[in-house]
Design an enzyme around this catalytic site. Sequence first.
Site, PDB file in Angstrom:
ATOM      1  N   GLU A  46      47.041  42.028  37.349  1.00  0.00           N
ATOM      2  CA  GLU A  46      45.904  41.057  37.256  1.00  0.00           C
ATOM      3  C   GLU A  46      45.224  40.661  38.650  1.00  0.00           C
ATOM      4  O   GLU A  46      45.820  40.909  39.587  1.00  0.00           O
ATOM      5  CB  GLU A  46      46.675  39.711  36.810  1.00  0.00           C
ATOM      6  CG  GLU A  46      46.676  39.413  35.351  1.00  0.00           C
ATOM      7  CD  GLU A  46      47.880  40.147  34.699  1.00  0.00           C
ATOM      8  OE1 GLU A  46      47.843  40.116  33.302  1.00  0.00           O
ATOM      9  OE2 GLU A  46      48.744  40.408  35.189  1.00  0.00           O
ATOM     10  N   THR A  47      43.814  40.431  38.383  1.00  0.00           N
ATOM     11  CA  THR A  47      43.143  39.863  39.507  1.00  0.00           C
ATOM     12  C   THR A  47      42.790  38.335  38.876  1.00  0.00           C
ATOM     13  O   THR A  47      42.277  37.808  38.035  1.00  0.00           O
ATOM     14  CB  THR A  47      42.002  40.932  39.788  1.00  0.00           C
ATOM     15  OG1 THR A  47      42.316  42.018  40.086  1.00  0.00           O
ATOM     16  CG2 THR A  47      41.078  40.006  40.902  1.00  0.00           C
TER      17      THR A  47
END
Length: 272
Positions: A46-47
């Site tokens: 995830e970002t």
Amino acid sequence: MSTTIIQVDSFTNRPFAGNPAAVCVLDAPASDGWMQRVASEMNLSETAFLHRIDGGPRYRLRWFTPAIEVDLCGHATLAAAHVLWREGHLDADSIAEFETRSGLLTARRRDDWIELDFPAEPIESVVVDPQDLGRIASAIGGPVLFAGRNRFDLLVELPDEAAVVGLRPDFGKVKAILARGVIATSRSADPAFDFVSRFFAPRVGVDEDPVCGSAHCCSGPFWASRLGRSELTAHQVSARGGVIKVRMSGSRVALIGQATTVLRCELLGDPE
């Protein structure tokens, strides 16, 4: 111009363990396409992208895998809170408040730990069809004692920690399961922990998530009920590994972990 991106290892107190997340604190909202391209470039599970809402104390927080935007993510929320305090966006004693696709989430500092307030996501239905159980066992590569679903994931209980550690999933078959991901879990063989897990999510572009906070919104209630206790310590037994303390409180779950910054970089160009 450039945009700062900070990589944080979550649910660990040392670099190169836990679950890495990229965090991008923006001055203003960015386009969905730009955020998805950045997340694909970072190529982490995830970002996190966040910006203040109308100059107030709260932040809008969104999470992207390399493939899609997701509704809930624990380790990237932990990383975002860590960055806000470490980079001076928030005072050390301030509560981090995030408006998200899963409602209001908060984070508080507890000495060297960060406590996230998340919604509980308990199992809503139990898988009982023998054919379905057989397909699940074939997909994850291990024996299934119990399987149940919540709105995100499929939770599968295995006989013991050795079975969880030894799983060699067929990710093509796992991807065919209609769920965000599969939580494989059992009681821990180590008395320092109450339960262990691994998390497989090829449908959202992450074959195995090193430490999935939001999965513990399901496994936490599951094991709290099984063990008759509201406070538990979990060990995600992926290659990188990580530790999550879980505390149940009605319809909410406290996910408590540590975080450490490992990388800081500048993305050239302005957000779109």
